[in-house]
Design a protein around this motif. Structure first.
Motif, PDB file in Angstrom:
ATOM      1  N   LEU A   1      30.486  51.715  76.259  1.00 32.95           N
ATOM      2  CA  LEU A   1      30.816  50.795  76.405  1.00 32.95           C
ATOM      3  C   LEU A   1      32.409  50.350  76.843  1.00 32.95           C
ATOM      4  N   GLU A   2      32.576  49.571  76.464  1.00 35.14           N
ATOM      5  CA  GLU A   2      34.361  49.191  77.163  1.00 35.14           C
ATOM      6  C   GLU A   2      34.920  48.636  76.098  1.00 35.14           C
ATOM      7  N   PRO A   3      36.004  49.143  75.832  1.00 37.42           N
ATOM      8  CA  PRO A   3      37.330  48.585  75.297  1.00 37.42           C
ATOM      9  C   PRO A   3      36.689  47.718  74.562  1.00 37.42           C
ATOM     10  N   LEU A   4      36.550  47.529  72.722  1.00 35.95           N
ATOM     11  CA  LEU A   4      35.519  46.570  71.662  1.00 35.95           C
ATOM     12  C   LEU A   4      37.142  45.390  72.085  1.00 35.95           C
ATOM     13  N   GLY A   5      38.647  45.532  72.114  1.00 40.17           N
ATOM     14  CA  GLY A   5      39.161  44.350  72.200  1.00 40.17           C
ATOM     15  C   GLY A   5      40.029  44.309  71.389  1.00 40.17           C
TER      16      GLY A   5
ATOM     17  N   SER B   1      21.420  53.747  66.544  1.00 45.65           N
ATOM     18  CA  SER B   1      22.242  53.711  67.552  1.00 45.65           C
ATOM     19  C   SER B   1      22.397  52.905  68.336  1.00 45.65           C
ATOM     20  N   VAL B   2      22.973  51.568  67.342  1.00 46.89           N
ATOM     21  CA  VAL B   2      23.907  50.502  68.352  1.00 46.89           C
ATOM     22  C   VAL B   2      24.436  50.983  67.817  1.00 46.89           C
ATOM     23  N   GLY B   3      25.207  50.898  65.780  1.00 51.72           N
ATOM     24  CA  GLY B   3      25.930  51.457  64.646  1.00 51.72           C
ATOM     25  C   GLY B   3      26.316  52.704  65.576  1.00 51.72           C
ATOM     26  N   ALA B   4      25.980  53.849  65.715  1.00 51.31           N
ATOM     27  CA  ALA B   4      26.878  55.128  66.078  1.00 51.31           C
ATOM     28  C   ALA B   4      27.330  55.113  67.733  1.00 51.31           C
ATOM     29  N   SER B   5      26.697  54.060  68.424  1.00 52.23           N
ATOM     30  CA  SER B   5      27.460  53.672  70.098  1.00 52.23           C
ATOM     31  C   SER B   5      28.676  52.860  69.808  1.00 52.23           C
TER      32      SER B   5
ATOM     33  N   VAL C   1      36.172  54.615  67.483  1.00 47.63           N
ATOM     34  CA  VAL C   1      37.029  56.216  67.764  1.00 47.63           C
ATOM     35  C   VAL C   1      37.654  56.088  69.028  1.00 47.63           C
ATOM     36  N   GLU C   2      37.318  56.463  70.187  1.00 52.54           N
ATOM     37  CA  GLU C   2      37.897  56.643  70.828  1.00 52.54           C
ATOM     38  C   GLU C   2      38.817  55.545  71.788  1.00 52.54           C
ATOM     39  N   ASP C   3      38.373  54.090  70.729  1.00 53.11           N
ATOM     40  CA  ASP C   3      40.033  52.886  71.172  1.00 53.11           C
ATOM     41  C   ASP C   3      40.852  53.428  69.996  1.00 53.11           C
ATOM     42  N   GLU C   4      41.108  54.598  69.058  1.00 54.94           N
ATOM     43  CA  GLU C   4      41.704  54.957  67.898  1.00 54.94           C
ATOM     44  C   GLU C   4      42.090  53.398  66.904  1.00 54.94           C
ATOM     45  N   ILE C   5      40.422  52.674  66.917  1.00 54.18           N
ATOM     46  CA  ILE C   5      40.508  51.893  65.935  1.00 54.18           C
ATOM     47  C   ILE C   5      39.561  52.868  64.100  1.00 54.18           C
ATOM     48  N   ASP C   6      40.755  52.412  63.504  1.00 53.59           N
ATOM     49  CA  ASP C   6      40.450  52.888  61.851  1.00 53.59           C
ATOM     50  C   ASP C   6      38.724  52.109  61.653  1.00 53.59           C
TER      51      ASP C   6
ATOM     52  N   LEU D   1      34.623  40.918  70.172  1.00 58.25           N
ATOM     53  CA  LEU D   1      34.668  41.551  69.426  1.00 58.25           C
ATOM     54  C   LEU D   1      36.337  41.102  69.524  1.00 58.25           C
ATOM     55  N   ARG D   2      36.876  40.547  70.299  1.00 61.18           N
ATOM     56  CA  ARG D   2      38.561  39.889  70.108  1.00 61.18           C
ATOM     57  C   ARG D   2      38.235  38.385  68.561  1.00 61.18           C
TER      58      ARG D   2
END
Length: 425
Positions: free
Chosen positions: A201-205, A294-298, A304-309, A424-425
């Motif tokens: 996925l792209e960064p969640l923003g 799978s959606v939740g895991a993605s 986590v990659e975006d360093e979001i708690d 999700l912004r």
């Protein structure tokens, strides 16, 4: 028959008592040995023993020598077979998977190594390796010389998301008549995690600002880092926030003693809560639930990659700020439950009260009104999103209201497009 039952019970009690006494003695001396099943007699062995004792008893009462010979033959056969299974084996048996974490559809292997550590040649034996709920894999180990090694591989099937227990590796020694069967476990049970399929996925923003500010909200605050404006001083304001230069500039045009203080916007660190509905009634079939996992895991992997708690509640599993590996392991363990999505949301609020974004994944059964009631479990300032897995939908879509945004997808491949552009912004 009562006599035979008494004899059999006595034999079992003796076997259990002897094994327990041996285990206590080993524990007292600090000696650890492979686990041995208490009663190695097979059903055929019990039948031969019972028939031999009955024939002996009947022959002695009736004076029939033939019955006594039959009984003696059966008991001698049991005695000879016992000689084939008694005795300790100096072995080293290991069973280790090549990879303990794989994705659905990717194969892995388990290596089984048997080493003869005795000083003499070892007779052929059979090794069994239980794998999940399937029939155990069986290996015929040939006769090994002193120090000899036998190695074999078994392929692990990963066609479904699961946690596959592997082991323990067990050696089996028996007799040609099948009267006795001695099994000794040599290894521990290890687990192979079959993770769900995910999509990049792209960064969640949200939470991408990696500085102290986090991101700003519309809530006013008197003590923060995001400066907003100046306002008149009010009783109770902290004097440290008085802007003296601006107050001095406006001093000529205002009455004496009027000051200006700084006004801030409340800032907070982004915290994403992901809920995957485990209620089987919310989905059309089992495959829809697998898609939801799978959606939740993605989403969690991207967060986590975006360093979001991140806090993940997937059916009956919970991971609070646990990272990618623990989250995927929880997804592997998750199974359908009877708890509703509303109950799951209540638990999520208790575990992560500081959440700023809530995303819950469910099936096609819950209505928009039901999803709105679930979103109401969170605080008003929490942004809520729902993902509905509906393979029968004509197309992927985004809809909803100011309180809740609903994303409908047909398969996992629709998720990147739905979340692109900062949904999700």
């Amino acid at each position: 028959m009562a006599f035979l039952s008494t004899v059999r019970a006595a034999v079992v009690r003796f076997r259990v008592t002897a094994t327990d006494a041996l285990a206590r003695g080993r524990a007292a001396w600090g000696v650890h040995a492979p686990a041995l099943r208490r009663v190695p007699v097979t059903p055929s062995g019990w039948l031969v023993l019972a028939a031999s004792l009955a024939a002996w008893y009947a022959g002695a009462r009736l004076g029939w020598l033939e019955l006594v010979l039959v009984a003696a033959t059966g008991l001698i056969a049991l005695l000879l077979c016992t000689g084939l299974v008694v005795g300790r084996m100096a072995l080293s048996v290991t069973a280790a998977p090549e990879r303990d974490r794989v994705v659905v559809g990717r194969s892995t292997r388990c290596h089984v190594v048997v080493t003869n550590r005795a000083r003499r040649r070892m007779l052929p034996i059979e090794v069994e390796l239980p794998i999940g709920g399937r029939a155990p894999a069986t290996f015929d180990v040939p006769a090994l010389a002193a120090g000899g090694t036998f190695a074999a591989d078994v392929e692990l099937l990963t066609d479904r998301r699961a946690v596959i227990p592997v082991g323990p590796a067990t050696t089996v020694r028996g007799d040609p008549l099948g009267l006795l069967r001695r099994s000794v476990s040599w290894s521990e049970v290890c687990e192979v995690f079959v993770h769900p399929v995910t999509t990049p996925l792209e960064p969640l923003g949200a939470g991408l600002l990696r500085d102290l500010d986090g991101y700003t909200t519309n809530d006013m605050s008197m003590s923060d880092l995001a400066f907003h404006t100046l306002r008149d001083y009010a009783p109770g304001d902290d004097r440290r926030h008085i802007h003296w230069r601006s107050s001095a500039k406006l001093g000529a045009a205002r009455p004496a003693g009027t000051f200006l203080v700084r006004q801030f916007l409340d800032t907070r660190r982004a915290h994403l809560t992901v809920l995957v509905d485990g209620d089987g009634g919310a989905y059309g079939d089992v495959d829809d639930f697998e898609t939801a996992v799978s959606v939740g895991a993605s989403v969690v992997l991207r967060a986590v990659e975006d360093e979001i708690d991140t806090t993940l509640l997937v059916a009956d599993q919970l991971v609070h700020k646990g990272g990618a590996r623990r989250s995927l392991d929880a997804c592997s363990r998750a199974g359908q439950t009877t708890a509703s999505l509303a109950d799951l949301a209540t638990r999520g609020v208790l575990v992560a009260p500081d959440a700023t974004i809530a995303l819950f994944v469910t099936g096609s059964a819950p209505s928009f009104a039901a999803l709105t009631r679930v979103a109401a479990r969170f605080q008003p300032e929490v942004r809520t999103f729902a993902v509905r897995v509906d393979p029968t939908a004509p197309t992927a879509s985004v809809a909803g209201s100011a309180a809740l945004t609903v994303l409908t997808l047909r398969s996992l491949t629709d998720l990147p497009a739905l979340l692109s552009g900062g949904t999700l912004r």
